[in-house]
Design a protein around this motif. Structure first.
Motif, PDB file in Angstrom:
ATOM      1  N   ILE A  25       0.867  -1.182   0.000  1.00 15.56           N
ATOM      2  CA  ILE A  25       0.000   0.000   0.000  1.00 15.56           C
ATOM      3  C   ILE A  25       0.899   1.225   0.000  1.00 15.56           C
ATOM      4  O   ILE A  25       2.002   1.213   0.562  1.00 15.56           O
ATOM      5  N   ARG A  26       0.425   2.280  -0.639  1.00 15.54           N
ATOM      6  CA  ARG A  26       1.263   3.458  -0.847  1.00 15.54           C
ATOM      7  C   ARG A  26       0.953   4.534   0.181  1.00 15.54           C
ATOM      8  O   ARG A  26      -0.223   4.822   0.465  1.00 15.54           O
ATOM      9  N   LEU A  27       2.010   5.104   0.760  1.00 14.39           N
ATOM     10  CA  LEU A  27       1.856   6.272   1.622  1.00 14.39           C
ATOM     11  C   LEU A  27       1.665   7.520   0.776  1.00 14.39           C
ATOM     12  O   LEU A  27       1.986   7.533  -0.419  1.00 14.39           O
ATOM     13  N   ALA A  28       1.173   8.581   1.404  1.00 14.84           N
ATOM     14  CA  ALA A  28       0.923   9.828   0.674  1.00 14.84           C
ATOM     15  C   ALA A  28       2.216  10.419   0.114  1.00 14.84           C
ATOM     16  O   ALA A  28       2.183  11.144  -0.885  1.00 14.84           O
ATOM     17  N   ASP A  29       3.352  10.118   0.770  1.00 10.56           N
ATOM     18  CA  ASP A  29       4.636  10.643   0.269  1.00 10.56           C
ATOM     19  C   ASP A  29       5.243   9.729  -0.795  1.00 10.56           C
ATOM     20  O   ASP A  29       6.406   9.884  -1.162  1.00 10.56           O
ATOM     21  N   ASP A  30       4.468   8.740  -1.260  1.00 10.13           N
ATOM     22  CA  ASP A  30       4.813   7.840  -2.365  1.00 10.13           C
ATOM     23  C   ASP A  30       5.670   6.645  -1.949  1.00 10.13           C
ATOM     24  O   ASP A  30       5.997   5.805  -2.787  1.00 10.13           O
ATOM     25  N   ARG A  31       6.045   6.545  -0.681  1.00 14.65           N
ATOM     26  CA  ARG A  31       6.763   5.344  -0.260  1.00 14.65           C
ATOM     27  C   ARG A  31       5.797   4.160  -0.195  1.00 14.65           C
ATOM     28  O   ARG A  31       4.602   4.329   0.040  1.00 14.65           O
ATOM     29  N   LEU A  32       6.350   2.949  -0.391  1.00 14.48           N
ATOM     30  CA  LEU A  32       5.530   1.744  -0.394  1.00 14.48           C
ATOM     31  C   LEU A  32       5.760   0.938   0.880  1.00 14.48           C
ATOM     32  O   LEU A  32       6.901   0.698   1.284  1.00 14.48           O
ATOM     33  N   VAL A  33       4.675   0.546   1.481  1.00 14.71           N
ATOM     34  CA  VAL A  33       4.687  -0.329   2.654  1.00 14.71           C
ATOM     35  C   VAL A  33       4.222  -1.707   2.196  1.00 14.71           C
ATOM     36  O   VAL A  33       3.259  -1.819   1.431  1.00 14.71           O
ATOM     37  N   GLN A  34       4.891  -2.751   2.656  1.00 18.85           N
ATOM     38  CA  GLN A  34       4.461  -4.105   2.324  1.00 18.85           C
ATOM     39  C   GLN A  34       4.128  -4.875   3.597  1.00 18.85           C
ATOM     40  O   GLN A  34       4.930  -4.930   4.530  1.00 18.85           O
ATOM     41  N   ILE A  35       2.932  -5.459   3.645  1.00 18.19           N
ATOM     42  CA  ILE A  35       2.526  -6.310   4.761  1.00 18.19           C
ATOM     43  C   ILE A  35       2.687  -7.767   4.341  1.00 18.19           C
ATOM     44  O   ILE A  35       2.120  -8.209   3.336  1.00 18.19           O
ATOM     45  N   GLU A  36       3.482  -8.488   5.129  1.00 18.23           N
ATOM     46  CA  GLU A  36       3.758  -9.903   4.842  1.00 18.23           C
ATOM     47  C   GLU A  36       2.838 -10.832   5.620  1.00 18.23           C
ATOM     48  O   GLU A  36       2.483 -11.910   5.143  1.00 18.23           O
ATOM     49  N   ARG A  37       2.452 -10.420   6.830  1.00 20.03           N
ATOM     50  CA  ARG A  37       1.708 -11.318   7.720  1.00 20.03           C
ATOM     51  C   ARG A  37       0.721 -10.502   8.540  1.00 20.03           C
ATOM     52  O   ARG A  37       1.072  -9.457   9.085  1.00 20.03           O
ATOM     53  N   LEU A  38      -0.510 -10.982   8.599  1.00 20.17           N
ATOM     54  CA  LEU A  38      -1.536 -10.292   9.373  1.00 20.17           C
ATOM     55  C   LEU A  38      -1.445 -10.687  10.840  1.00 20.17           C
ATOM     56  O   LEU A  38      -1.251 -11.858  11.177  1.00 20.17           O
ATOM     57  N   LEU A  39      -1.620  -9.705  11.716  1.00 17.34           N
ATOM     58  CA  LEU A  39      -1.654  -9.960  13.153  1.00 17.34           C
ATOM     59  C   LEU A  39      -3.044  -9.741  13.734  1.00 17.34           C
ATOM     60  O   LEU A  39      -3.463 -10.455  14.633  1.00 17.34           O
ATOM     61  N   ARG A  40      -3.748  -8.748  13.209  1.00 20.33           N
ATOM     62  CA  ARG A  40      -5.115  -8.495  13.668  1.00 20.33           C
ATOM     63  C   ARG A  40      -5.845  -7.712  12.597  1.00 20.33           C
ATOM     64  O   ARG A  40      -5.266  -6.831  11.962  1.00 20.33           O
ATOM     65  N   VAL A  41      -7.128  -8.044  12.420  1.00 15.98           N
ATOM     66  CA  VAL A  41      -7.952  -7.339  11.440  1.00 15.98           C
ATOM     67  C   VAL A  41      -9.279  -6.982  12.094  1.00 15.98           C
ATOM     68  O   VAL A  41      -9.971  -7.850  12.639  1.00 15.98           O
ATOM     69  N   LEU A  42      -9.613  -5.712  12.075  1.00 16.84           N
ATOM     70  CA  LEU A  42     -10.961  -5.245  12.391  1.00 16.84           C
ATOM     71  C   LEU A  42     -11.587  -4.878  11.058  1.00 16.84           C
ATOM     72  O   LEU A  42     -11.225  -3.858  10.467  1.00 16.84           O
ATOM     73  N   PRO A  43     -12.486  -5.694  10.539  1.00 20.47           N
ATOM     74  CA  PRO A  43     -12.930  -5.531   9.148  1.00 20.47           C
ATOM     75  C   PRO A  43     -13.418  -4.119   8.846  1.00 20.47           C
ATOM     76  O   PRO A  43     -14.246  -3.562   9.564  1.00 20.47           O
ATOM     77  N   GLY A  44     -12.860  -3.561   7.785  1.00 21.56           N
ATOM     78  CA  GLY A  44     -13.266  -2.243   7.341  1.00 21.56           C
ATOM     79  C   GLY A  44     -12.748  -1.105   8.175  1.00 21.56           C
ATOM     80  O   GLY A  44     -13.006   0.065   7.867  1.00 21.56           O
ATOM     81  N   LYS A  45     -11.993  -1.418   9.245  1.00 21.96           N
ATOM     82  CA  LYS A  45     -11.543  -0.356  10.151  1.00 21.96           C
ATOM     83  C   LYS A  45     -10.025  -0.307  10.300  1.00 21.96           C
ATOM     84  O   LYS A  45      -9.416   0.744  10.142  1.00 21.96           O
ATOM     85  N   ARG A  46      -9.437  -1.454  10.638  1.00 20.40           N
ATOM     86  CA  ARG A  46      -8.023  -1.433  11.003  1.00 20.40           C
ATOM     87  C   ARG A  46      -7.376  -2.759  10.638  1.00 20.40           C
ATOM     88  O   ARG A  46      -7.986  -3.813  10.779  1.00 20.40           O
ATOM     89  N   ILE A  47      -6.129  -2.668  10.189  1.00 27.66           N
ATOM     90  CA  ILE A  47      -5.333  -3.852   9.885  1.00 27.66           C
ATOM     91  C   ILE A  47      -3.983  -3.688  10.565  1.00 27.66           C
ATOM     92  O   ILE A  47      -3.331  -2.651  10.423  1.00 27.66           O
ATOM     93  N   VAL A  48      -3.574  -4.706  11.290  1.00 28.85           N
ATOM     94  CA  VAL A  48      -2.263  -4.712  11.935  1.00 28.85           C
ATOM     95  C   VAL A  48      -1.490  -5.905  11.379  1.00 28.85           C
ATOM     96  O   VAL A  48      -2.011  -7.031  11.334  1.00 28.85           O
ATOM     97  N   GLY A  49      -0.271  -5.637  10.954  1.00 21.84           N
ATOM     98  CA  GLY A  49       0.512  -6.721  10.379  1.00 21.84           C
ATOM     99  C   GLY A  49       1.998  -6.474  10.505  1.00 21.84           C
ATOM    100  O   GLY A  49       2.451  -5.389  10.896  1.00 21.84           O
TER     101      GLY A  49
END
Length: 475
Positions: A25-49
């Motif tokens: 997923i892209r940050l507003a400053d154009d850097r890219l973040v990559q999530i390899e593994r999910l730790l917690r998901v609140l559907p439609g609200k928050r993702i922790v990985g």
């Protein structure tokens, strides 16, 4: 190797509880973040990985709901408050908007970190648990002295890594006092009680030792044991009410499905394995080992994915019986809730795995309950009426009935066959008529009936009867 798919917040919201990993997923400053593994998901609200930012390992928290800026800002402010108070918390790598909408907070990833909750489960002895809790109590004392509270305080918000205990989850860090002022005694008492209320009531005996450890960690607000114990009891009751409400609605722990003709609730981590059984529970009963086939219920032991389970169908004897029950909670619902109540309170009962009700709009019909199978032997078979119970059984019986009595819980059908001896514990089954009473008077009447029913299992005046008469809570 192809790059991980690039997603945006709309795609992540649409993915619900199970966004496929890895993704970028892209940050507003154009850097890219990559999530390899999910730790917690609140559907439609928050993702922790767990993932990376420009090759650096990071814990990534994505705020993807519309209007998520408020929670993101609370996370940023909370982590800053912990750092300002010199409390150990992972360093913030970046806190920034996402491209388009949403926000992200990335912190340093703690290698080989164990949540304190996991260490707690692996250390059943009281002294070992107190040793684990001591550094958390010391950190909490320092936070309170700095005027901070953790409003979502639980063992999972402490991480042990490389000999250091860390505090996480800035979103729940609050400063109710003026900057620089310590917490009031009442606020500190309430926050410490929030942590200790996570444990079963049996562990309240250790509250004095916990308070001593907390107070010995340094200067801070005054906290007294009587007020702490009262607050623990109040907060535990609130947590229990919230937990039981969750057992009947869609949430992280439970998968709930409703339609005009059926209602089901299942532990989320069991949902896939139990799906075929819930699709046709009568076929599962027919293919299992029949344990009971009566007018009011049918019980069978079945095997699901190599594990023994028990399916109990609550039958409707005739039309009048069906009409009398259709507006009320089913007996399966009652057993489902009471099983989770007992487990919450640390009282042994087979884990309730799933509940299924046949419905016609608001009207309830037949119902099914699925639980773990307990291979124990019932007390009517296990105990010799001519002897007092052996030491292990005697201790377990005293602890069980003390716990039930303290919680004002009555069983409603306290036959010895509804108490199983297994793995050093007395396990309670058949919870259809169980009730937690609001008043001492109501509980006293119900307990008198329970006590008398239990004693009737053995000859009056026998050695076992006399022992029970002397060791059960009085009627």
């Amino acid at each position: 190797m192809s790059a991980a798919p690039l997603l945006d917040t709309a795609a992540l919201r649409a993915a619900g509880r199970a966004p496929a990993t890895p993704f970028r997923i892209r940050l507003a400053d154009d850097r890219l973040v990559q999530i390899e593994r999910l730790l917690r998901v609140l559907p439609g609200k928050r993702i922790v990985g767990a993932g990376t930012l420009e090759g650096e390992a990071a814990l990534i928290k994505l705020f993807i709901a519309p209007g998520s800026a408020r929670h993101w800002q609370r996370e940023v402010d909370g982590l800053a408050a912990l750092q300002d108070a010199a409390l150990p918390t992972p360093a913030v790598l970046t806190a920034a908007p996402l491209a388009g909408e949403g926000h992200a907070v990335l912190t340093a990833f703690l290698a080989a970190a164990d949540p304190l909750s996991a260490l707690w489960q692996r250390s059943p002895a009281d002294d070992a648990r107190l040793a684990l809790l001591a550094p958390a109590l010391a950190l909490l004392r320092r936070a309170h002295a700095a005027g901070l509270v953790q409003s979502d305080l639980h063992l999972g918000n402490f991480l042990a890594s490389d000999g250091q205990l860390w505090m996480i989850d800035g979103d729940a860090v609050e400063r109710p006092q003026a900057p620089g002022a310590p917490l009031s005694g009442a606020a500190a008492t309430a926050n410490l009680a929030l942590l200790l209320a996570q444990f079963t009531p049996q562990w309240d005996e250790q509250a004095a030792r916990c308070l001593h450890t907390y107070l010995a960690a340094g200067d801070g607000p005054a906290v007294a044991l009587p007020q702490l114990l009262h607050e623990i009891e109040r907060q535990r009751a609130a947590r229990l009410a919230d937990f039981l409400a969750k057992s009947g609605r869609e949430c992280t722990l439970f998968q709930v499905r409703r339609s005009a003709t059926r209602f089901s609730a299942v532990l989320r981590d069991q949902a896939d394995a139990l799906a075929p059984l819930l699709a046709d529970p009568d076929a599962a009963i027919a293919g299992g080992r029949l344990l009971k086939d009566g007018r009011t219920c049918t019980v069978a032991q079945v095997e699901i994915a190599g594990r023994a389970r028990v399916v109990k169908r609550y039958n409707l004897k005739h039309l009048g019986h069906a009409l009398s029950r259709c507006w009320r909670h089913t007996r399966a619902w009652q057993s489902w809730r009471e099983g989770h109540r007992l487990r919450f309170l640390g009282i042994a009962t087979p884990v309730p795995l799933a509940l299924l009700e046949a419905r016609l709009g608001p009207l309830r019909g037949r119902a099914w309950l699925v639980t773990e199978h307990c291979p124990g032997v019932d007390l009517l078979t296990h105990l010799d009426p001519q002897r007092e119970p052996p030491p292990a059984e005697a201790r377990a019986l005293r602890e069980l009935f003390a716990a039930l009595h303290r919680a004002r819980i009555s069983h409603g059908d306290l036959k010895a066959t509804n108490l199983l001896w297994h793995d050093g514990e007395v396990v309670v089954i058949d919870l259809d008529a169980m009730q937690q009473h609001d008043s001492a008077a109501s509980h006293a009447r119900a307990w008198a009936r329970d006590r008398a029913r239990l004693l009737r299992n053995w000859p009056a005046g026998s050695a076992l009867w006399r022992w029970l008469e002397a060791n059960l809570p009085p009627a």
